[in-house]
Design a protein around this motif. Structure first.
Motif, PDB file in Angstrom:
ATOM      1  N   GLN A 281     159.868  13.182  46.599  1.00 38.25           N
ATOM      2  CA  GLN A 281     158.663  13.918  46.475  1.00 38.25           C
ATOM      3  C   GLN A 281     158.902  15.208  45.350  1.00 38.25           C
ATOM      4  O   GLN A 281     157.948  15.167  44.328  1.00 38.25           O
ATOM      5  CB  GLN A 281     158.087  14.482  47.600  1.00 38.25           C
ATOM      6  CG  GLN A 281     156.989  15.419  47.578  1.00 38.25           C
ATOM      7  CD  GLN A 281     155.672  14.703  47.215  1.00 38.25           C
ATOM      8  OE1 GLN A 281     155.303  14.108  47.971  1.00 38.25           O
ATOM      9  NE2 GLN A 281     155.212  14.908  46.026  1.00 38.25           N
ATOM     10  N   PHE A 284     159.550  13.654  41.998  1.00 43.05           N
ATOM     11  CA  PHE A 284     158.372  13.008  41.229  1.00 43.05           C
ATOM     12  C   PHE A 284     157.336  14.444  40.640  1.00 43.05           C
ATOM     13  O   PHE A 284     156.754  14.317  39.924  1.00 43.05           O
ATOM     14  CB  PHE A 284     157.184  12.189  42.444  1.00 43.05           C
ATOM     15  CG  PHE A 284     157.834  11.012  42.576  1.00 43.05           C
ATOM     16  CD1 PHE A 284     157.937  10.111  41.526  1.00 43.05           C
ATOM     17  CD2 PHE A 284     158.037  10.507  43.774  1.00 43.05           C
ATOM     18  CE1 PHE A 284     158.135   8.750  41.589  1.00 43.05           C
ATOM     19  CE2 PHE A 284     158.174   9.034  43.870  1.00 43.05           C
ATOM     20  CZ  PHE A 284     158.342   8.131  42.932  1.00 43.05           C
ATOM     21  N   ASP A 285     157.412  15.395  41.460  1.00 42.83           N
ATOM     22  CA  ASP A 285     157.062  16.492  41.080  1.00 42.83           C
ATOM     23  C   ASP A 285     157.477  17.232  39.658  1.00 42.83           C
ATOM     24  O   ASP A 285     156.589  17.547  38.704  1.00 42.83           O
ATOM     25  CB  ASP A 285     157.097  17.797  42.160  1.00 42.83           C
ATOM     26  CG  ASP A 285     156.059  17.825  43.368  1.00 42.83           C
ATOM     27  OD1 ASP A 285     155.181  16.842  43.365  1.00 42.83           O
ATOM     28  OD2 ASP A 285     156.616  18.314  44.482  1.00 42.83           O
ATOM     29  N   PRO A 288     156.421  13.171  36.901  1.00 40.91           N
ATOM     30  CA  PRO A 288     155.577  12.274  37.745  1.00 40.91           C
ATOM     31  C   PRO A 288     155.689  10.854  37.335  1.00 40.91           C
ATOM     32  O   PRO A 288     155.408   9.855  38.139  1.00 40.91           O
ATOM     33  CB  PRO A 288     154.276  12.815  37.131  1.00 40.91           C
ATOM     34  CG  PRO A 288     154.526  14.198  36.953  1.00 40.91           C
ATOM     35  CD  PRO A 288     156.002  14.344  36.202  1.00 40.91           C
ATOM     36  N   CYS A 311     157.308   6.672  52.967  1.00 42.03           N
ATOM     37  CA  CYS A 311     156.685   6.723  51.307  1.00 42.03           C
ATOM     38  C   CYS A 311     155.143   6.642  51.280  1.00 42.03           C
ATOM     39  O   CYS A 311     154.481   7.243  50.686  1.00 42.03           O
ATOM     40  CB  CYS A 311     157.437   5.476  50.738  1.00 42.03           C
ATOM     41  SG  CYS A 311     159.185   5.568  50.418  1.00 42.03           S
ATOM     42  N   HIS A 314     153.487  10.067  52.019  1.00 44.00           N
ATOM     43  CA  HIS A 314     153.507  10.641  50.694  1.00 44.00           C
ATOM     44  C   HIS A 314     152.600  10.170  49.609  1.00 44.00           C
ATOM     45  O   HIS A 314     152.946  10.730  48.423  1.00 44.00           O
ATOM     46  CB  HIS A 314     154.975  10.995  50.237  1.00 44.00           C
ATOM     47  CG  HIS A 314     155.589  12.029  51.517  1.00 44.00           C
ATOM     48  ND1 HIS A 314     155.560  13.307  51.230  1.00 44.00           N
ATOM     49  CD2 HIS A 314     156.169  11.817  52.545  1.00 44.00           C
ATOM     50  CE1 HIS A 314     156.194  13.731  52.053  1.00 44.00           C
ATOM     51  NE2 HIS A 314     156.601  13.117  52.997  1.00 44.00           N
ATOM     52  N   ARG A 315     151.948   9.213  49.862  1.00 46.17           N
ATOM     53  CA  ARG A 315     151.133   8.377  48.771  1.00 46.17           C
ATOM     54  C   ARG A 315     152.157   7.782  47.338  1.00 46.17           C
ATOM     55  O   ARG A 315     151.608   7.723  46.549  1.00 46.17           O
ATOM     56  CB  ARG A 315     150.196   9.400  48.394  1.00 46.17           C
ATOM     57  CG  ARG A 315     149.144  10.023  49.073  1.00 46.17           C
ATOM     58  CD  ARG A 315     148.309   9.111  49.841  1.00 46.17           C
ATOM     59  NE  ARG A 315     147.228   9.581  50.704  1.00 46.17           N
ATOM     60  CZ  ARG A 315     147.357   9.835  51.798  1.00 46.17           C
ATOM     61  NH1 ARG A 315     148.375   9.594  52.599  1.00 46.17           N
ATOM     62  NH2 ARG A 315     146.258  10.569  52.530  1.00 46.17           N
ATOM     63  N   PHE A 316     153.096   7.328  47.891  1.00 46.83           N
ATOM     64  CA  PHE A 316     153.933   6.730  46.881  1.00 46.83           C
ATOM     65  C   PHE A 316     153.585   5.051  46.830  1.00 46.83           C
ATOM     66  O   PHE A 316     153.145   4.776  48.013  1.00 46.83           O
ATOM     67  CB  PHE A 316     155.511   6.640  47.367  1.00 46.83           C
ATOM     68  CG  PHE A 316     156.070   8.170  47.272  1.00 46.83           C
ATOM     69  CD1 PHE A 316     155.541   9.111  46.581  1.00 46.83           C
ATOM     70  CD2 PHE A 316     157.441   8.157  48.025  1.00 46.83           C
ATOM     71  CE1 PHE A 316     156.086  10.513  47.094  1.00 46.83           C
ATOM     72  CE2 PHE A 316     158.144   9.466  48.047  1.00 46.83           C
ATOM     73  CZ  PHE A 316     157.287  10.688  47.618  1.00 46.83           C
ATOM     74  N   SER A 348     157.010   4.470  43.003  1.00 50.12           N
ATOM     75  CA  SER A 348     156.470   5.198  42.066  1.00 50.12           C
ATOM     76  C   SER A 348     155.422   6.141  42.576  1.00 50.12           C
ATOM     77  O   SER A 348     154.971   5.779  43.748  1.00 50.12           O
ATOM     78  CB  SER A 348     155.705   4.425  40.890  1.00 50.12           C
ATOM     79  OG  SER A 348     154.632   3.590  41.319  1.00 50.12           O
ATOM     80  N   ARG A 349     154.885   7.165  41.775  1.00 52.81           N
ATOM     81  CA  ARG A 349     154.114   8.196  42.306  1.00 52.81           C
ATOM     82  C   ARG A 349     152.586   7.536  42.273  1.00 52.81           C
ATOM     83  O   ARG A 349     152.552   6.923  41.090  1.00 52.81           O
ATOM     84  CB  ARG A 349     154.111   9.349  41.627  1.00 52.81           C
ATOM     85  CG  ARG A 349     153.184  10.216  42.198  1.00 52.81           C
ATOM     86  CD  ARG A 349     153.383  11.695  41.691  1.00 52.81           C
ATOM     87  NE  ARG A 349     153.706  12.566  42.852  1.00 52.81           N
ATOM     88  CZ  ARG A 349     153.934  13.892  42.447  1.00 52.81           C
ATOM     89  NH1 ARG A 349     153.864  14.508  41.324  1.00 52.81           N
ATOM     90  NH2 ARG A 349     154.215  14.579  43.545  1.00 52.81           N
ATOM     91  N   GLN A 355     146.219  10.400  45.591  1.00 54.12           N
ATOM     92  CA  GLN A 355     146.664  11.566  46.406  1.00 54.12           C
ATOM     93  C   GLN A 355     145.630  12.410  46.827  1.00 54.12           C
ATOM     94  O   GLN A 355     146.052  13.396  47.597  1.00 54.12           O
ATOM     95  CB  GLN A 355     147.664  12.130  45.324  1.00 54.12           C
ATOM     96  CG  GLN A 355     148.789  11.422  44.802  1.00 54.12           C
ATOM     97  CD  GLN A 355     149.785  12.154  43.863  1.00 54.12           C
ATOM     98  OE1 GLN A 355     150.228  12.926  44.480  1.00 54.12           O
ATOM     99  NE2 GLN A 355     149.904  11.470  42.769  1.00 54.12           N
TER     100      GLN A 355
END
Length: 356
Positions: A281, A284-285, A288, A311, A314-316, A348-349, A355
């Motif tokens: 997380q 990705f922050d 992205p 995952c 966390h909306r991956f 991936s994000r 999100q």
């Protein structure tokens, strides 16, 4: 005879041998082929001759293999023992090993051992004249018996790493790291880091592990493979979980903006999964557009599903990369068991809308 240095009947068992493949599964040539004196000389020179090979397997392993080889040759020459002979070099080598107080098989597993992995791309090996130049390789000093008090298993290379390495050696896989800045989580022995830096033309690799002892051993393996730690690779201890404001990884990412994260055999521990996902997380922050590739043997389906669920929470976006391991008898390099499922996930994000 054809050039023995490029004869697959000889190079295949040699690749297995230098990777410390289980002797009972070595792919020896047909017994009639083993009768040939040139073949026996080649096998001695490339498997047992210490003057020609500086990083041979432990002597106890050599002895197990040599006993098996001589037994096969004896069987091959039974029909014409007056004409066909066993190489004196091979028999003398076995006598030396027997008289050298070689450790038992149970003691062998407690030895540090050089393990050499052959890293062939889909296009196969080159045709250089010397065995050590014939194939691209990675040699690691492994401590296969050692598991630290912190449950670290990073002193040996596991099946998930070899499977991910096999994928990265394909044309599709190599594109994911070629010319990229790579971060490895749970680098262990450094196999994937060295593969990316030495053979796959990664721009830069940052190798991390949670155990300081593992990182020190990884540094030794980088030097063993002549990988430039000063410019090509950075090694650091990284504890999974949210990054602190002063975390070194933020400065490293600013210097070498990460394009891809790789990790293998890092999803087997339920306790560590939440911390791992929190690390992803934060990554990705920072970046992205990161692509994450995680491989692992599914030893426990519930634990592996827990990683997927975390995952998703966390909306991956998690996708399976379709790459099946070859059956062991069809493997030509990077030999590993595939009795249990081995998965490779691309993570991936999600988009901003996902999100919300």
């Amino acid at each position: 005879m054809s050039d023995q240095n490029s004869d697959p009947q000889l190079t295949l068992p040699r690749r297995q041998y230098i990777q410390l493949f289980e002797p009972d599964f070595l792919a020896w040539p047909p017994t009639k082929y083993l009768k040939n004196s040139d073949v026996q000389q080649w096998l001695y020179r490339n498997l047992f001759d210490t003057s020609q090979n500086t990083r041979l397997p432990p002597e106890s392993y050599q002895m197990r293999v040599l006993r098996q080889l001589i037994g096969k040759i004896e069987k091959a020459i039974e029909e014409n023992p007056t004409k066909d002979k066993i190489s004196n070099k091979l028999t003398e080598c076995l006598t030396h090993l027997i008289n050298h107080s070689v450790p038992s098989e149970s003691e062998e597993v407690r030895e540090d051992a050089y393990v050499t992995f052959t890293c062939l791309s889909e296009k196969g090996s080159s045709n250089n004249s010397q065995p050590d130049e014939l194939d691209p390789t990675i040699t690691l000093l492994e401590r296969r018996y050692l598991v630290s008090g912190s449950r670290t298993t990073g002193f040996r290379t596991w099946e998930g790493s070899l499977h991910l390495g096999s994928y990265l050696l394909t044309e599709e896989g190599s594109r994911r790291v070629r010319g990229k800045n790579v971060l490895e989580l749970g680098a262990g022995t450094g196999f994937l880091t060295i593969l990316a830096a030495k053979h796959l033309q990664a721009k830069h690799v940052t190798a991390t592990d949670g155990d300081e002892g593992v990182i020190q051993a990884l540094k030794e393996n980088l030097a063993l493979n002549h990988v430039d730690e000063a410019h090509k690779v950075r090694t650091e201890t990284l504890t999974w979980g949210p990054f602190s404001d002063e975390s070194w990884i933020k400065a490293d990412c600013a210097s070498h903006p990460y394009d891809v994260i790789i990790g293998a055999d890092i999803t087997y521990d339920k306790v560590a999964i939440s911390a791992l996902v929190l690390t992803l997380q934060d990554l990705f922050d920072m970046r992205p557009g990161l692509q994450v590739i995680i491989a692992g043997v599914v030893r426990n389906a519930e634990t592996f599903q827990m990683f997927r669920d975390q995952c998703a929470h966390h909306r991956f976006v998690v996708e399976d990369i379709e790459f099946e391991p070859r059956p062991m008898r069809q493997q030509k390099a990077l030999f590993y068991a595939a009795a249990m499922p081995i998965k490779i996930l691309a993570i991936s994000r999600g988009s901003k809308t996902m999100q919300v």
